[in-house]
Design an enzyme around this catalytic site. Sequence first.
Site, PDB file in Angstrom:
ATOM      1  N   ARG A   1       0.808  -1.284   0.041  1.00 37.84           N
ATOM      2  CA  ARG A   1       0.067   0.126  -0.090  1.00 37.84           C
ATOM      3  C   ARG A   1       0.696   1.344   0.047  1.00 37.84           C
ATOM      4  O   ARG A   1       0.956   1.952  -1.103  1.00 37.84           O
ATOM      5  CB  ARG A   1      -0.866   0.099   1.119  1.00 37.84           C
TER       6      ARG A   1
ATOM      7  N   HIS B   1       5.387   4.659  12.407  1.00 40.86           N
ATOM      8  CA  HIS B   1       5.495   4.875  10.877  1.00 40.86           C
ATOM      9  C   HIS B   1       6.268   5.907  10.487  1.00 40.86           C
ATOM     10  O   HIS B   1       6.122   6.927  10.729  1.00 40.86           O
ATOM     11  CB  HIS B   1       4.159   4.870  10.442  1.00 40.86           C
TER      12      HIS B   1
ATOM     13  N   HIS C   1       9.007   7.621   7.760  1.00 42.81           N
ATOM     14  CA  HIS C   1       9.542   7.874   6.429  1.00 42.81           C
ATOM     15  C   HIS C   1      11.033   8.329   6.658  1.00 42.81           C
ATOM     16  O   HIS C   1      11.534   9.057   7.672  1.00 42.81           O
ATOM     17  CB  HIS C   1       8.824   8.887   5.674  1.00 42.81           C
TER      18      HIS C   1
ATOM     19  N   CYS D   1       3.916  10.197   0.004  1.00 43.42           N
ATOM     20  CA  CYS D   1       2.313  10.623   0.124  1.00 43.42           C
ATOM     21  C   CYS D   1       1.850  11.362  -0.818  1.00 43.42           C
ATOM     22  O   CYS D   1       2.759  12.466  -1.220  1.00 43.42           O
ATOM     23  CB  CYS D   1       2.119  11.002   1.600  1.00 43.42           C
TER      24      CYS D   1
END
Length: 310
Positions: A19, A212, A214, A245
């Site tokens: 995803r 989460h 990045h 994103c």
Amino acid sequence: MAGDPPVPERIEFVEVGPRDGLQNEKVLISTESKLALVARAIAAGARRIEVTSFVNPRRVPQMADAEAVCAGLPERPDVTYIGLVMNARGAERALATGRVDQLGAVCVSTDAFAMANQGQTSAESAAAAMEIVAMAQAAGRSGQITIGAAFGCPFSGEVAEAGVIALAQQLAAARPAEIALADTIGCGNPAQVARLVAGVRAAAPGVPVRVHFHNTRGTGLANVWAAVQAGASVVDASIGGLGGCPFAPGAAGNVASEDVVYMLERAGVATGIDLAEIIAASQWLSGIMGRTLPGMAAQAPLFPQTIEGA
């Protein structure tokens, strides 16, 4: 050394490559390749996988085959398939597949990013996320909530830690499976991560904290380590370090699954993931994408190696 923070024995690993890893890629990846990626993640030991998102295909074309991906998922009662949803319509779509075990809802810490990401205010995104969790529970599924831009906003800049902690306390009333803190643009630092994880744990006792990260500014792995030492029990990562994103300018890839597994396992923290298998999956995905991916462990010799006859 005495006084060092404790190191947990294990964490729960969530593979988000199918995803979050793919959603921002401009070249459309086939449904078959997405399913092959899921299969390789399972073979490596992943037991929670974010498989797709149920969003407007005009806004995120890469996820237009969400139902087809779900239809092709292997029957694995030992694997939790997660579908990301932004609103009640997305939740209905995900539940209608009969294959999504957990709904992943998203709220955002700032109005500016919430409007760009979901077309609503931060408060509205929190209410929608809580509604999604309720829908999941009513359908006999579970739901978790991610707080996007928890460490900084691409439009508003610094985000007050107290505001994120208060938001987590509000979300805990929905009884989510966990609350995730997402560094959407990769601006967080380890000290900030440790404070925020500890603050959310105190404000929402009994609710697991998921993280989460990045790796936009190279702090992703350091942030993972700070988070697990502060008590985060669930860690997201993406095979190869793919990710980004569509609505957050400058957001780069996720921390790479193979790098997270290497770091944690070498430090004595079990992930349930086979390093050689996840590296093989990353190298396979590099071929699918037609380029070298950001993950570092897949570009180095496997260490340690078992030497025949030694």
